[in-house]
Design a protein around this motif. Structure first.
Motif, mmCIF file in Angstrom:
data_model
loop_
_atom_site.group_PDB
_atom_site.id
_atom_site.type_symbol
_atom_site.label_atom_id
_atom_site.label_comp_id
_atom_site.label_asym_id
_atom_site.label_seq_id
_atom_site.Cartn_x
_atom_site.Cartn_y
_atom_site.Cartn_z
ATOM 1 N N UNK A 104 0.849 -1.078 0.175
ATOM 2 C CA UNK A 104 -0.082 -0.044 0.268
ATOM 3 C C UNK A 104 0.795 1.440 -0.066
ATOM 4 N N UNK A 105 1.815 1.295 0.962
ATOM 5 C CA UNK A 105 2.896 2.225 0.759
ATOM 6 C C UNK A 105 3.552 2.574 -0.416
ATOM 7 N N UNK A 106 3.963 1.306 -1.350
ATOM 8 C CA UNK A 106 4.396 1.371 -2.389
ATOM 9 C C UNK A 106 3.693 2.044 -3.597
ATOM 10 N N UNK A 107 2.484 1.691 -3.573
ATOM 11 C CA UNK A 107 1.430 2.352 -4.463
ATOM 12 C C UNK A 107 1.176 3.568 -4.313
ATOM 13 N N UNK A 108 1.177 4.304 -2.991
ATOM 14 C CA UNK A 108 1.103 5.490 -2.628
ATOM 15 C C UNK A 108 2.136 6.283 -3.137
ATOM 16 N N UNK A 109 3.312 5.724 -2.893
ATOM 17 C CA UNK A 109 4.693 6.511 -3.154
ATOM 18 C C UNK A 109 4.904 6.902 -4.862
ATOM 19 N N UNK A 110 4.150 5.858 -5.438
ATOM 20 C CA UNK A 110 4.231 6.026 -7.185
ATOM 21 C C UNK A 110 3.510 7.520 -7.255
ATOM 22 N N UNK A 156 5.337 16.060 -11.772
ATOM 23 C CA UNK A 156 6.414 15.292 -12.475
ATOM 24 C C UNK A 156 5.731 13.927 -12.871
ATOM 25 N N UNK A 157 6.390 12.982 -13.764
ATOM 26 C CA UNK A 157 5.991 11.723 -13.866
ATOM 27 C C UNK A 157 5.879 10.970 -12.775
ATOM 28 N N UNK A 158 4.880 9.870 -12.910
ATOM 29 C CA UNK A 158 4.793 9.064 -11.391
ATOM 30 C C UNK A 158 6.255 8.264 -11.285
ATOM 31 N N UNK A 159 6.152 8.074 -9.848
ATOM 32 C CA UNK A 159 7.530 7.302 -9.627
ATOM 33 C C UNK A 159 8.717 8.196 -9.698
#
Length: 390
Positions: A104-110, A156-159
């Protein structure tokens, strides 16, 4: 019987964690061997981390014998972190990577901007592996791209990830630049202007060496030597400088020289895709300086960098990473477009405050698993919960 696992973060609906809303998730604490990482149900389904070595123990009904209950294991459990030779921070990152809320954190960080703040490169091989992960999992961006996004008010772009270096010792030129160029990743380096072209050590390295070789200062006589740097940073800047001079006079050995970058090296870095930014003249703690010192530290470095580079720098990193409103005023006057903190946080893809952009602290020796939890924002959130935020 193992003690219960302690809950780390239990956000309610809409409550921000690391600036992002998590709904109904629970992050649990570290689980030594034989304990579980258990998450509260997300979307009605429980998340379980590392497996228990056996089922929970409960009392048997009256008249019945307690028998072991066979456990079905659908697949191999994640390998527990190695304890031998691992530093506490990396060991923490090992188990955090298997925490139920990491996806979940990784998805939000994107949808966030990750700005990585290094201090030199002591392990080129590990640093190269980190850059390889960035190429696979993220979108490396340049300082100019961040400036353009701010100017055009376009996210900026995602990630997106920006690589930066504070203090900029020679390892940025000898180790970081070749690795960055090999992978086509841009970066930025923030330099201390009074060290350029010298063999002076960083003042905090010098103070530690002098204290270990008989150096004494009246304001530093109390407390354990390990607290030296903390006490020096807490002093008003004139007292810090005076104490450092007392250490120099009283020590029975002088610290060895440290070859620093030269003006020509700065040009080589810029040609190689590493933008050069301002990190003040002498790296004081700006919050401990008077107004005149804040101004002179920024403008002095600005003038020197403009002379060496042939153009004025437009990005600044606050020494010690803390924001100072007086410094921001000077930066506005000089035309700076970006200012970077070291608050160990992710930021929005379009920075809300261009002169207060968050950064994540990372080191070239950071393990790959901990590196992932830093990029996702999980490790920074855990540190803040533990009261260990930088």
């Amino acid at each position: 019987m193992p003690s219960p696992v302690t809950s780390i973060v239990t956000p309610t609906d809409g409550q921000p964690v690391d600036g992002q809303a998590l709904t109904g998730a629970t992050l649990t604490g570290a689980a030594p061997a034989g304990q579980a990482l258990a998450g509260q149900a997300l979307a009605g389904r429980p998340f379980i981390g590392e497996a228990l070595t056996g089922p929970p123990l409960t009392g048997p009904p009256a008249g019945r014998e307690l028998r072991p209950v066979p456990r079905h294991t659908p697949g191999p459990a994640p390998r527990p972190p190695r304890a031998t030779g691992a530093c506490p921070a990396d060991a923490r990152g090992e188990w955090l990577r298997f925490a139920p809320v990491q996806p979940l954190f990784r998805a939000r960080a994107a949808q966030r901007l990750a700005v990585l703040a290094y201090h030199g490169v002591t392990d080129p091989r590990s640093f190269g592996a980190q850059l390889d992960r960035l190429r696979r999992l993220a979108t490396p961006v340049s300082l100019a791209a961040v400036q353009q996004a701010v100017a055009e008010r376009r996210p900026l772009p995602a990630r997106s990830v920006l690589v930066t270096f504070d203090d900029a010792d020679r390892s940025v030129l000898t180790h970081a630049l070749p690795a960055l160029n090999e992978r086509g990743i841009p970066a930025a380096a923030f330099v201390i202007s009074e060290l350029i072209g010298t063999e002076k050590p960083f003042w905090w390295h010098e103070a530690d060496f002098l204290a270990r070789h008989g150096g004494r200062a009246r304001s530093l006589d109390c407390g354990h030597p390990s607290q030296l740097l903390r006490r020096l940073k807490a002093m008003p800047d004139p007292d810090r400088r005076r104490s450092l001079q007392e250490l120099r006079v009283s020590a029975h050995r002088r610290p060895p020289g440290q070859e620093q970058l030269t003006p020509a090296d700065l040009l080589a870095l810029r040609e190689g895709g590493v933008a050069i930014g301002n990190h003040t003249q002498g790296h004081p703690c700006l919050g401990r300086c008077d107004d005149a010192t804040v101004r002179s530290e920024i403008t002095g470095a600005h003038e020197a960098l403009t002379r060496w580079l042939g153009e004025p720098p437009t990005a600044f990193a606050y020494p010690d990473g803390g924001h100072d409103p007086r410094a921001e005023t000077v930066l506005h006057e000089l035309g700076y477009r970006l200012g970077f903190l070291s608050d160990h946080r992710l930021g929005p893809r379009l920075p809300n405050h261009p002169l207060q952009i968050s950064r994540l602290q990372v080191d070239s020796t950071t393990s790959s698993r901990r590196f992932d939890t830093i990029l996702s924002g999980l490790e920074p959130a855990y540190r803040r919960w533990r009261g260990q935020a930088a």
